[in-house]
Design an enzyme around this catalytic site. Structure first.
Site, PDB file in Angstrom:
ATOM      1  N   PHE A   1       1.002  -1.070  -0.172  1.00 26.66           N
ATOM      2  CA  PHE A   1      -0.129   0.486  -0.217  1.00 26.66           C
ATOM      3  C   PHE A   1       1.070   0.830   0.075  1.00 26.66           C
ATOM      4  O   PHE A   1       1.808   1.340   0.881  1.00 26.66           O
ATOM      5  CB  PHE A   1      -0.395   0.090   1.020  1.00 26.66           C
ATOM      6  CG  PHE A   1      -1.422   0.796   1.319  1.00 26.66           C
ATOM      7  CD1 PHE A   1      -2.445   1.674   0.857  1.00 26.66           C
ATOM      8  CD2 PHE A   1      -1.021   2.563   2.275  1.00 26.66           C
ATOM      9  CE1 PHE A   1      -3.523   2.403   0.758  1.00 26.66           C
ATOM     10  CE2 PHE A   1      -2.098   4.013   2.102  1.00 26.66           C
ATOM     11  CZ  PHE A   1      -2.873   3.476   1.550  1.00 26.66           C
TER      12      PHE A   1
ATOM     13  N   ASP B   1       8.947   2.010   1.895  1.00 25.60           N
ATOM     14  CA  ASP B   1       8.253   3.084   1.866  1.00 25.60           C
ATOM     15  C   ASP B   1       8.307   2.520   2.976  1.00 25.60           C
ATOM     16  O   ASP B   1       7.238   2.013   3.881  1.00 25.60           O
ATOM     17  CB  ASP B   1       6.536   2.851   1.285  1.00 25.60           C
ATOM     18  CG  ASP B   1       5.553   3.531   1.424  1.00 25.60           C
ATOM     19  OD1 ASP B   1       6.026   4.119   2.906  1.00 25.60           O
ATOM     20  OD2 ASP B   1       4.772   3.997   0.939  1.00 25.60           O
TER      21      ASP B   1
ATOM     22  N   LYS C   1       3.563  10.021   8.225  1.00 29.45           N
ATOM     23  CA  LYS C   1       2.406   9.962   9.177  1.00 29.45           C
ATOM     24  C   LYS C   1       2.903  10.462  10.566  1.00 29.45           C
ATOM     25  O   LYS C   1       1.947  11.529  10.684  1.00 29.45           O
ATOM     26  CB  LYS C   1       2.364   8.326   9.154  1.00 29.45           C
ATOM     27  CG  LYS C   1       1.151   8.130   8.490  1.00 29.45           C
ATOM     28  CD  LYS C   1       0.642   6.351   8.548  1.00 29.45           C
ATOM     29  CE  LYS C   1      -0.366   6.593   7.622  1.00 29.45           C
ATOM     30  NZ  LYS C   1      -0.541   5.521   6.552  1.00 29.45           N
TER      31      LYS C   1
HETATM   32  C1  LIG Z   1      -0.623   5.465   5.280  1.00 29.90           C
HETATM   33  C2  LIG Z   1       0.470   4.982   4.371  1.00 29.90           C
HETATM   34  C3  LIG Z   1       0.812   5.938   2.449  1.00 29.90           C
HETATM   35  C4  LIG Z   1      -0.296   7.155   2.305  1.00 29.90           C
HETATM   36  O1  LIG Z   1      -0.118   8.130   2.960  1.00 29.90           O
HETATM   37  P1  LIG Z   1      -1.025   9.312   3.343  1.00 29.90           P
HETATM   38  O2  LIG Z   1      -0.684  10.398   4.418  1.00 29.90           O
HETATM   39  O3  LIG Z   1      -2.578   8.635   3.733  1.00 29.90           O
HETATM   40  O4  LIG Z   1      -1.116   9.854   1.992  1.00 29.90           O
HETATM   41  C5  LIG Z   1       1.836   5.548   1.741  1.00 29.90           C
HETATM   42  N1  LIG Z   1       2.056   4.336   2.163  1.00 29.90           N
HETATM   43  C6  LIG Z   1       2.523   3.532   3.537  1.00 29.90           C
HETATM   44  C7  LIG Z   1       3.074   2.630   3.814  1.00 29.90           C
HETATM   45  C8  LIG Z   1       1.384   4.367   4.533  1.00 29.90           C
HETATM   46  O5  LIG Z   1       1.477   3.025   5.521  1.00 29.90           O
END
Ligand SMILES: *Cc1c(COP(=O)(O)O)cnc(C)c1O
Length: 374
Positions: free
Chosen positions: A123, A207, A236
């Site tokens: 994701f 990521d 985050k």
């Molecule tokens: C939450 C998340 C995203 C997206 O971040 P947003 O601030 O909601 O755009 C991307 N990658 C990972 C692994 C995430 O947990």
């Protein structure tokens, strides 16, 4: 509670009005134990005093100047993040998905027209590039056509090795997949990805939007693996509750993006950067990381003892457990009956992402509230 919000979220009938540390209070004054933190955002706890003080102080000085100029909180934050991670340069964003977009643009400029390799269960966000890197039929299908030349393979050494060739721009993975229910990629898989990228000159991008900033018991999750990526995304927890994200590069990719290649009006603003410094003062502390590991072990051990829990997995304070029953229903009842905030990532999976500042008492309290419903 609102007819005027576009209905992209199936929200619970709870309106939160106040928070402190691991506690939240709804509009009626009921107290909740927060084991979700707005999905790993409030890692320092709600309204951390140092974060609030930094925001107030900066608000009295300067809120915005934009990116045609420097501001001291931003430049100091870039130096702090780069020297504490990959040693290259930093591009600031306002969210996680935007950090992923920046990473994808960097990879495509580095290898023009190249393929982006992702893995099943990954994701990376909801914007078009990030969505194209998120191989889930239900999320992608209504919005086709997506960005071309994204290919998703199994998260295994063999599959990644087989997918990477001289046309690959990047391999993009989470060290531990969050939204799919806390599934770690094996060291073997990460090593294979590193080798394949080295062999073919592709960029390895981690990521760490969810895994980073102490969540898994080290500042960055990659530090607990045998692999260092070429670039990394964060967001985050970085702003202590305010919206900020970033792309970091190692030295090799530091100069790929040049003036005019990318931008953001708000990103790296002095207010969010000041908040991020205060959050990092908490999140960079190795003593905190040791506590996160201890408390994570305690949480997993206690959960594994509960009847009805069939599996527990995670690292540090990024954890999930499997139940035989309906996880979304359990999460709903935990919220409404036990006042424990958690999240279901699938039909049988409950994810727990508490503040990193909790103690043994909060771990045991959360487990007791879960036990009461199993
Ligand atoms: C939450 C998340 C995203 C997206 O971040 P947003 O601030 O909601 O755009 C991307 N990658 C990972 C692994 C995430 O947990």
């Amino acid at each position: 509670m609102s007819d005027h919000l576009i209905q992209t979220y199936a929200r619970y009938p709870v309106e939160f009005a106040r928070g402190e540390g691991w506690q939240l209070w709804d509009a009626d004054g009921n107290e909740y134990l927060d084991f979700l933190t707005g999905i790993s955002v409030s890692s320092v706890g709600h309204r951390h005093p140092a974060v609030v003080a930094a925001i107030k102080e900066q608000a009295d000085r300067l809120l915005h100047v934009g990116n045609l100029f420097f501001n001291a909180p931003m430049t100091a934050l870039a130096e702090r993040l780069a020297t504490g991670s990959l040693g290259g340069r930093v591009f600031f964003t306002n969210s996680g998905a935007e950090a992923v977009e920046a990473a994808l643009k960097l990879a495509r400029k580095h290898r023009r027209g190249g393929t982006i390799v992702t893995v099943h269960g990954g994701f990376h966000g909801r914007t078009y590039g990030a969505l194209s890197a998120t191989p889930q039929e239900s999320k992608q299908a209504p919005f086709a056509p997506l960005v071309p030349k994204f290919t998703a393979v199994a998260p295994t050494a063999e599959a990644i090795t087989g997918a990477v060739d001289g046309d690959t721009a990047a391999v993009v993975v989470e060290v531990i997949q969050g939204e799919s229910g806390v599934h770690a990629l094996s060291d073997e898989t990460l090593i294979a990805a590193r080798r394949a990228c080295d062999e073919h000159g592709a960029a390895l991008i981690f990521d760490e939007i969810q895994t980073g900033l102490g969540r898994t018991g080290s500042l960055w999750a990659y530090e607990q693996t045998p692999v260092v990526p070429d670039a990394l995304t964060t967001a985050k927890a970085l702003g202590g509750g305010l919206p900020i994200g970033a792309l970091f590069t190692g030295p090799k990719l530091a100069d790929v993006l040049e003036p005019g290649d990318h931008g953001s009006t708000f990103a790296g603003g002095p207010l969010v950067a000041a908040a991020a410094h205060a959050a990092l003062d908490v999140l960079e502390d190795p003593a905190l990381h040791a506590r996160v590991n201890e408390l994570g072990e305690r949480l997993r051990e206690r959960l594994a003892e509960l009847p009805g829990v069939v599996a527990v997995r995670g690292r540090g304070l990024m954890n999930a457990f499997e139940v035989e029953t309906d996880a979304p229903d359990l999460v709903r009842r935990l919220l409404l009956e036990q006042r424990l905030v958690s999240n279901a990532t699938g039909p049988t999976t409950v994810r727990l992402l508490p503040p990193l500042t909790i103690g043994e008492a909060q771990v045991d309290d959360a487990v007791a509230r879960i036990a009461a419903l199993l």
